[in-house]
Design a protein around this motif. Sequence first.
Motif, PDB file in Angstrom:
ATOM      1  N   SER A 163     -51.318  60.501 -16.631  1.00 41.24           N
ATOM      2  CA  SER A 163     -52.274  59.402 -16.693  1.00 41.24           C
ATOM      3  C   SER A 163     -51.596  58.087 -16.294  1.00 41.24           C
ATOM      4  N   SER A 165     -52.197  53.695 -16.369  1.00 39.71           N
ATOM      5  CA  SER A 165     -52.944  52.487 -16.719  1.00 39.71           C
ATOM      6  C   SER A 165     -52.520  51.371 -15.786  1.00 39.71           C
ATOM      7  N   ASP A 193     -56.146  55.532 -13.885  1.00 40.12           N
ATOM      8  CA  ASP A 193     -57.159  56.140 -14.751  1.00 40.12           C
ATOM      9  C   ASP A 193     -57.787  55.105 -15.669  1.00 40.12           C
ATOM     10  N   TRP A 194     -56.957  54.179 -16.171  1.00 41.21           N
ATOM     11  CA  TRP A 194     -57.415  53.153 -17.102  1.00 41.21           C
ATOM     12  C   TRP A 194     -57.124  51.780 -16.485  1.00 41.21           C
ATOM     13  N   GLN A 224     -61.407  56.168 -14.937  1.00 45.87           N
ATOM     14  CA  GLN A 224     -62.091  56.876 -16.016  1.00 45.87           C
ATOM     15  C   GLN A 224     -62.482  55.923 -17.137  1.00 45.87           C
ATOM     16  N   VAL A 225     -61.639  54.915 -17.342  1.00 43.69           N
ATOM     17  CA  VAL A 225     -61.855  53.932 -18.404  1.00 43.69           C
ATOM     18  C   VAL A 225     -61.618  52.540 -17.833  1.00 43.69           C
ATOM     19  N   SER A 239     -66.739  53.954 -20.145  1.00 43.50           N
ATOM     20  CA  SER A 239     -66.255  55.255 -19.678  1.00 43.50           C
ATOM     21  C   SER A 239     -67.468  56.148 -19.505  1.00 43.50           C
ATOM     22  N   LEU A 272     -55.023  55.559 -26.875  1.00 46.26           N
ATOM     23  CA  LEU A 272     -55.517  56.606 -25.980  1.00 46.26           C
ATOM     24  C   LEU A 272     -54.500  57.741 -25.848  1.00 46.26           C
ATOM     25  N   LEU A 278     -62.169  55.824 -27.470  1.00 44.27           N
ATOM     26  CA  LEU A 278     -62.020  54.571 -26.738  1.00 44.27           C
ATOM     27  C   LEU A 278     -62.362  53.366 -27.603  1.00 44.27           C
TER      28      LEU A 278
END
Length: 313
Positions: A163, A165, A193-194, A224-225, A239, A272, A278
């Motif tokens: 993942s 961020s 992803d974030w 995703q977020v 999300s 997370l 979330l």
Amino acid sequence: MKPLDVVTFGEAMQMFVAAEPGPLEDVTSFHKRTAGAETNVAIGLARLGLGVGWVSRLGAESMGRYLLKAMQAEGIDCSHVVCDAAQRTGFLFKGRVTDGSDPPVEYHRKGSAASQIVPADIDVPWVTGARHLHATGVFAALSANCLATAHEAMRLMREAGRSISFDPNLRPTLWASTEVMREAINALAAKADWVLPGLEEGRLLTGADTPEGIAAFYRDRGAQVVVVKLGPAGAYFSSAEASGHVPGFPVAQVVDTVGAGDGFAVGVISALLEGRPLLHAVRRGAWIGARAVQVLGDTEGLPTQAELQAAAL
């Protein structure tokens, strides 16, 4: 060293914080601190018990030695930090304010050791052995080779199924133009992803005016977020499973706003990675961000595991 949960690439700088308010040129006493968007997050995550690795370059002078010692003291894996006697460590001066506004900051980082990082500095097995990569727009803005390194690190982590961020953390003075900055930052965000923009950052980067519009922009590009930071008003999150607002936590007195966004990122990322919902992650981020603005330095407000548990966050 414990197994790595998070790795980050970035510049650490020695920060001189004014001991009294007033124009920087009139200040005669300063307190020495660490600074750097990525290192603030690394310190925050390490204090919460995560295994954190940091990749950077420093000079071999006293400033570089101070920063390396400070990061190691936080339990951060600095095995991929290069100290080069031929290069200089960046530093900055930060003023003090008494009205809760953003303090004046004067950077001295052009041509710094960290700006010399190249994609070949990536130890692929070491980096991809971590669960997560945290990236920001600050490191990418330092130089063309740092931007290339950011892209390559994100590519490698995505291919490894890890993942990622990304905090835009805009530094307009480090970019050739607003247009160049917007294109580069959004290209990096598309690999994450974030995505964690501030409201004004999001408006500048996306052209959308509302938190919902900003979140939709990045969700449409693969995030995703998306969590849009709203300062004292809290944050908006989105999300596939949930969306909504989290209010800010009360603050008795705003001492220093610098580092609040990094503290917020610490809260969201740590929660997370723990598998928390979330909503819980954003509440934790808002709580740590509120702590950060009530202290003088960038990292003094970042909580320990015990403090987090005591707050039930």
